[in-house]
Design a protein around this motif. Structure first.
Motif, mmCIF file in Angstrom:
data_model
loop_
_atom_site.group_PDB
_atom_site.id
_atom_site.type_symbol
_atom_site.label_atom_id
_atom_site.label_comp_id
_atom_site.label_asym_id
_atom_site.label_seq_id
_atom_site.Cartn_x
_atom_site.Cartn_y
_atom_site.Cartn_z
ATOM 1 N N CYS A 1 0.892 -1.167 -0.011
ATOM 2 C CA CYS A 1 0.067 0.073 0.143
ATOM 3 C C CYS A 1 0.947 1.140 -0.115
ATOM 4 O O CYS A 1 1.967 1.440 0.800
ATOM 5 C CB CYS A 1 -0.851 0.103 1.018
ATOM 6 S SG CYS A 1 -1.828 -1.333 1.376
ATOM 7 N N LEU A 2 0.574 1.998 -0.926
ATOM 8 C CA LEU A 2 1.368 3.458 -0.981
ATOM 9 C C LEU A 2 0.556 4.275 -0.387
ATOM 10 O O LEU A 2 -0.408 4.881 -0.582
ATOM 11 C CB LEU A 2 1.681 3.764 -2.344
ATOM 12 C CG LEU A 2 2.096 2.562 -3.388
ATOM 13 C CD1 LEU A 2 2.004 2.869 -4.821
ATOM 14 C CD2 LEU A 2 3.661 2.399 -2.933
ATOM 15 N N GLN A 44 0.252 8.412 -2.271
ATOM 16 C CA GLN A 44 0.477 8.597 -3.689
ATOM 17 C C GLN A 44 -0.718 8.708 -4.549
ATOM 18 O O GLN A 44 -0.691 8.487 -5.702
ATOM 19 C CB GLN A 44 1.017 7.039 -3.983
ATOM 20 C CG GLN A 44 2.388 6.490 -3.391
ATOM 21 C CD GLN A 44 3.554 7.384 -4.035
ATOM 22 O OE1 GLN A 44 3.516 7.575 -5.077
ATOM 23 N NE2 GLN A 44 4.180 7.836 -3.041
ATOM 24 N N HIS A 45 -1.456 9.811 -3.964
ATOM 25 C CA HIS A 45 -2.534 10.325 -4.729
ATOM 26 C C HIS A 45 -2.506 11.883 -4.960
ATOM 27 O O HIS A 45 -3.228 12.588 -5.165
ATOM 28 C CB HIS A 45 -3.889 9.869 -4.198
ATOM 29 C CG HIS A 45 -3.865 10.404 -2.845
ATOM 30 N ND1 HIS A 45 -3.629 9.563 -1.553
ATOM 31 C CD2 HIS A 45 -4.503 11.596 -2.176
ATOM 32 C CE1 HIS A 45 -3.564 10.251 -0.285
ATOM 33 N NE2 HIS A 45 -4.077 11.434 -0.823
ATOM 34 N N TYR A 91 -3.850 7.249 -8.577
ATOM 35 C CA TYR A 91 -3.033 6.500 -7.210
ATOM 36 C C TYR A 91 -1.877 6.017 -7.990
ATOM 37 O O TYR A 91 -1.816 5.330 -8.871
ATOM 38 C CB TYR A 91 -4.104 5.541 -6.757
ATOM 39 C CG TYR A 91 -3.408 4.862 -5.675
ATOM 40 C CD1 TYR A 91 -3.160 5.286 -4.306
ATOM 41 C CD2 TYR A 91 -2.967 3.437 -5.840
ATOM 42 C CE1 TYR A 91 -2.445 4.379 -3.365
ATOM 43 C CE2 TYR A 91 -2.416 2.581 -4.851
ATOM 44 C CZ TYR A 91 -2.401 3.225 -3.866
ATOM 45 O OH TYR A 91 -1.752 2.421 -2.717
ATOM 46 N N SER A 92 -0.751 6.164 -7.199
ATOM 47 C CA SER A 92 0.548 5.499 -7.663
ATOM 48 C C SER A 92 1.052 5.923 -9.038
ATOM 49 O O SER A 92 1.996 5.324 -9.318
ATOM 50 C CB SER A 92 0.415 4.036 -7.497
ATOM 51 O OG SER A 92 -0.277 3.383 -8.778
ATOM 52 N N ASN A 118 3.072 8.375 -11.455
ATOM 53 C CA ASN A 118 4.127 9.336 -11.161
ATOM 54 C C ASN A 118 4.138 10.370 -12.358
ATOM 55 O O ASN A 118 5.365 10.146 -13.299
ATOM 56 C CB ASN A 118 5.550 8.629 -10.628
ATOM 57 C CG ASN A 118 6.626 9.774 -10.194
ATOM 58 O OD1 ASN A 118 6.162 10.977 -9.876
ATOM 59 N ND2 ASN A 118 7.612 9.242 -10.388
#
Length: 156
Positions: A27-28, A31-32, A144-145, A147
Motif C-alpha cells: 500500500c502506497l 501516492q494520490h 493513485y500510484s 508518477n
C-alpha cells in the motif's frame, strides 16, 4: 521419512505463502497527490526552476504545511477527499500566491489489504499573480500510484 514430509508438505506451503505476496499487497501512502513542476516564466523555452526558500501550505480546515523554507522545483500537493476545491499558498519570502484547484473524485478499489482511495480529475484552476505568472494543466488525471506531472506552474 522426515525429509519426504518436509519436501512434500512444508516446502510447497512456504512457496505458496511467498508467491501469494504480490505488488498489490504494498500500500502506497500519499501516492494520490497532484504533481506540479515549477518553470521559469522568463525563459523562452520551458525550463524548470527552483524556488530557494519556499513554504507551501494548504488553505482551510485540516490543511497544514507541506514544505517549509525549502528549495523546491517540484511540488506534491494532496487534494481534498472532502471538498471539490483544494487551495494552497506558495510563499517565497515577501512574494506569496494562492492556487485553487477544482477537481472531481472517483472512488477506486486498490486491493483487499489497501482498501479504497480516490482518483481525481482537475477541472479548473484559479491563482493570484504575485509570484505565479501562469498555471497550465498538463495531465488532468491524478491517479493513485502514478508518477506523472499534472500541472506546470510558471513563476517570475
Amino acid at each position: 521419512m522426515r525429509l519426504r514430509v518436509l519436501i512434500q508438505w512444508v516446502c510447497p506451503a512456504l512457496l505458496t505463502g511467498l508467491l501469494s505476496c504480490t505488488s498489490d499487497e504494498i500500500c502506497l501512502s500519499n501516492q494520490h497527490a497532484l504533481h506540479a513542476g515549477l518553470y521559469s516564466a522568463r525563459s523562452e523555452r520551458q525550463k524548470d526552476t527552483t524556488l530557494i526558500s519556499a513554504s507551501v501550505y494548504g488553505v482551510g480546515e485540516g490543511m497544514d504545511s507541506i514544505y517549509k523554507d525549502e528549495a523546491v522545483s517540484k511540488l506534491f500537493l494532496p487534494l481534498s477527499f472532502d471538498s471539490d476545491t483544494t487551495a494552497f499558498v506558495i510563499d517565497e519570502g515577501v512574494l506569496r500566491d494562492t492556487i485553487w484547484f477544482r477537481h472531481t473524485k472517483e472512488l477506486i478499489y486498490i486491493s483487499r489489504n489497501c482498501g479504497f482511495t480516490y482518483d481525481f480529475t482537475i477541472d479548473s484552476i484559479w491563482y493570484t499573480t504575485v509570484l505565479v505568472d501562469s498555471v497550465a494543466v498538463d495531465k488532468p488525471g491524478v491517479k493513485y500510484s502514478e508518477n506523472a506531472e499534472n500541472v506546470k506552474i510558471f513563476v517570475y
